[in-house]
Design a protein around this motif. Structure first.
Motif, PDB file in Angstrom:
ATOM      1  N   MET A 177       0.810  -1.214   0.000  1.00  0.00           N
ATOM      2  CA  MET A 177       0.000   0.000   0.000  1.00  0.00           C
ATOM      3  C   MET A 177       0.849   1.271   0.000  1.00  0.00           C
ATOM      4  O   MET A 177       2.078   1.212   0.085  1.00  0.00           O
ATOM      5  N   ASP A 178       0.169   2.427  -0.074  1.00  0.00           N
ATOM      6  CA  ASP A 178       0.827   3.731  -0.037  1.00  0.00           C
ATOM      7  C   ASP A 178       1.351   4.018   1.367  1.00  0.00           C
ATOM      8  O   ASP A 178       0.667   3.745   2.358  1.00  0.00           O
ATOM      9  N   VAL A 179       2.529   4.618   1.456  1.00  0.00           N
ATOM     10  CA  VAL A 179       3.149   4.855   2.761  1.00  0.00           C
ATOM     11  C   VAL A 179       2.343   5.817   3.629  1.00  0.00           C
ATOM     12  O   VAL A 179       2.230   5.625   4.849  1.00  0.00           O
ATOM     13  N   GLY A 180       1.756   6.854   3.029  1.00  0.00           N
ATOM     14  CA  GLY A 180       0.979   7.807   3.808  1.00  0.00           C
ATOM     15  C   GLY A 180      -0.244   7.160   4.430  1.00  0.00           C
ATOM     16  O   GLY A 180      -0.569   7.405   5.601  1.00  0.00           O
ATOM     17  N   VAL A 181      -0.929   6.345   3.653  1.00  0.00           N
ATOM     18  CA  VAL A 181      -2.112   5.640   4.150  1.00  0.00           C
ATOM     19  C   VAL A 181      -1.703   4.611   5.196  1.00  0.00           C
ATOM     20  O   VAL A 181      -2.381   4.412   6.202  1.00  0.00           O
ATOM     21  N   ALA A 182      -0.566   3.945   4.961  1.00  0.00           N
ATOM     22  CA  ALA A 182      -0.062   2.956   5.914  1.00  0.00           C
ATOM     23  C   ALA A 182       0.215   3.601   7.272  1.00  0.00           C
ATOM     24  O   ALA A 182      -0.198   3.076   8.315  1.00  0.00           O
ATOM     25  N   ASN A 183       0.889   4.731   7.268  1.00  0.00           N
ATOM     26  CA  ASN A 183       1.207   5.414   8.528  1.00  0.00           C
ATOM     27  C   ASN A 183      -0.061   5.845   9.260  1.00  0.00           C
ATOM     28  O   ASN A 183      -0.150   5.741  10.490  1.00  0.00           O
ATOM     29  N   TYR A 184      -1.047   6.327   8.514  1.00  0.00           N
ATOM     30  CA  TYR A 184      -2.308   6.737   9.136  1.00  0.00           C
ATOM     31  C   TYR A 184      -3.001   5.537   9.768  1.00  0.00           C
ATOM     32  O   TYR A 184      -3.468   5.605  10.921  1.00  0.00           O
ATOM     33  N   GLN A 185      -3.088   4.436   9.029  1.00  0.00           N
ATOM     34  CA  GLN A 185      -3.774   3.243   9.536  1.00  0.00           C
ATOM     35  C   GLN A 185      -3.088   2.705  10.788  1.00  0.00           C
ATOM     36  O   GLN A 185      -3.749   2.318  11.759  1.00  0.00           O
ATOM     37  N   ILE A 186      -1.770   2.687  10.775  1.00  0.00           N
ATOM     38  CA  ILE A 186      -1.025   2.175  11.932  1.00  0.00           C
ATOM     39  C   ILE A 186      -1.233   3.070  13.151  1.00  0.00           C
ATOM     40  O   ILE A 186      -1.496   2.593  14.264  1.00  0.00           O
ATOM     41  N   ASP A 187      -1.144   4.393  12.950  1.00  0.00           N
ATOM     42  CA  ASP A 187      -1.326   5.334  14.060  1.00  0.00           C
ATOM     43  C   ASP A 187      -2.748   5.258  14.627  1.00  0.00           C
ATOM     44  O   ASP A 187      -2.942   5.296  15.847  1.00  0.00           O
ATOM     45  N   SER A 188      -3.728   5.155  13.740  1.00  0.00           N
ATOM     46  CA  SER A 188      -5.127   5.141  14.188  1.00  0.00           C
ATOM     47  C   SER A 188      -5.469   3.862  14.946  1.00  0.00           C
ATOM     48  O   SER A 188      -6.429   3.839  15.719  1.00  0.00           O
ATOM     49  N   ARG A 189      -4.685   2.823  14.744  1.00  0.00           N
ATOM     50  CA  ARG A 189      -4.907   1.548  15.440  1.00  0.00           C
ATOM     51  C   ARG A 189      -4.005   1.397  16.670  1.00  0.00           C
ATOM     52  O   ARG A 189      -3.996   0.344  17.303  1.00  0.00           O
ATOM     53  N   GLY A 190      -3.263   2.441  16.971  1.00  0.00           N
ATOM     54  CA  GLY A 190      -2.409   2.403  18.148  1.00  0.00           C
ATOM     55  C   GLY A 190      -1.182   1.529  17.989  1.00  0.00           C
ATOM     56  O   GLY A 190      -0.653   1.010  18.978  1.00  0.00           O
TER      57      GLY A 190
END
Length: 286
Positions: free
Chosen positions: A209-222
């Motif tokens: 996946m895209d790195v920006g979306v990956a970072n958001y998903q990881i952060d939002s899931r703690g």
């Protein structure tokens, strides 16, 4: 008597020709107006319709309040405010984006939209974000590098840039078909929320996946996930318009350039910094 009839006939003919001339003039005027309407941008009614994937944070998504928000949508809103347009945020099925654009349902695709490999399919703005395609795995996964993906179940969003990279044989353009051939399976999903749920449950072992979306998903899931150091590919995001719609593209590009010059772009980037938008990734105005 014959002379009077002849004079009368001439007068009738002259009147008819004059009427016909007026009619032609009106028809020409109508045709000219229609032509002008056709030459106007697709947002002729002052509504700018942005097509976006509503499950692609931080660029465009539905928040906890049920509102459509995102970095790209904020950029689009500022463009509309400066042009006295009304922004219409139109969620679309990503697989149907080309049909939505060609039919005129939307004016553009603005949603972390990768330009690379699609250069000739759309009329593009200038790139505004440098992006990378990455692999996400659970934090405790034994997958450390690409070679460890052999035999693994990998998921990717349908019709995404990551999918195109993994299906491409063109190594000069960053194609990774050889890598994908080592996977146990490469399965397509509708969105990355689904992919992360599958990763959490063990239904898949990695996500491309895209790195920006990956970072958001990881952060939002703690947390609980990590990125491999190796990158699948690098790319750039742009705003995609229907092929040939240069008038609308030019108006939007001019506005974006002004936003970059007066610092408004930086403020929007700062607003979304915690959501995974990095100032280093912004290439507009640099």
């Amino acid at each position: 008597m014959k002379r009077k009839l002849a004079v009368l006939l001439v007068l009738v003919m002259v009147a008819g020709m004059a009427a016909a001339g007026c009619g032609n003039k009106e028809e020409k005027s109508d045709a000219k107006t229609d032509s002008a309407k056709e030459e106007k941008a697709d947002n002729g009614d002052d509504t700018f319709v942005v097509g976006f994937d509503a499950a692609f944070p931080p660029y465009g998504y539905k928040d906890d309040n049920g509102e459509y928000v995102g970095f790209d949508l904020d950029l689009a809103q500022e463009v509309c405010d400066r042009n006295d347009w009304e922004l219409k945020k139109q969620p679309i099925d990503w697989d149907s984006k080309d049909m939505e654009l060609s039919s005129g349902t939307i004016d553009c695709i603005w949603n972390g939209f990768t330009m690379n490999g699609r250069e000739d399919k759309y009329t593009w703005s200038e790139p505004y974000v440098d992006n990378s395609q990455v692999i996400v795995v659970p934090e405790d996964s034994d997958i450390k590098e690409f070679k460890d993906l052999a035999g693994k179940m990998v998921e990717v969003q349908a019709d995404s840039s990551a999918l195109h990279t993994l299906e491409s044989d063109d190594k000069e353009e960053g194609g990774q078909a050889e890598l994908a051939a080592t996977f146990g399976a490469l399965n397509q999903v509708a969105d990355y929320n689904t992919a992360f749920m599958d990763l959490e449950s063990g239904a898949c072992e990695a996500i491309a996946m895209d790195v920006g979306v990956a970072n958001y998903q990881i952060d939002s899931r703690g947390g609980g996930f990590r990125l491999l150091d190796e990158k699948l590919s690098t790319e750039q995001y742009g705003v995609g318009f229907k092929k040939g719609n240069e008038e609308l593209r030019d108006t939007v590009q001019k506005t974006l350039d002004a936003m970059a010059e007066d610092g408004t772009l930086d403020k929007i980037v700062e607003k979304w910094a915690d959501g995974g938008i990095s100032a280093d990734a912004i290439c507009l105005g640099k």
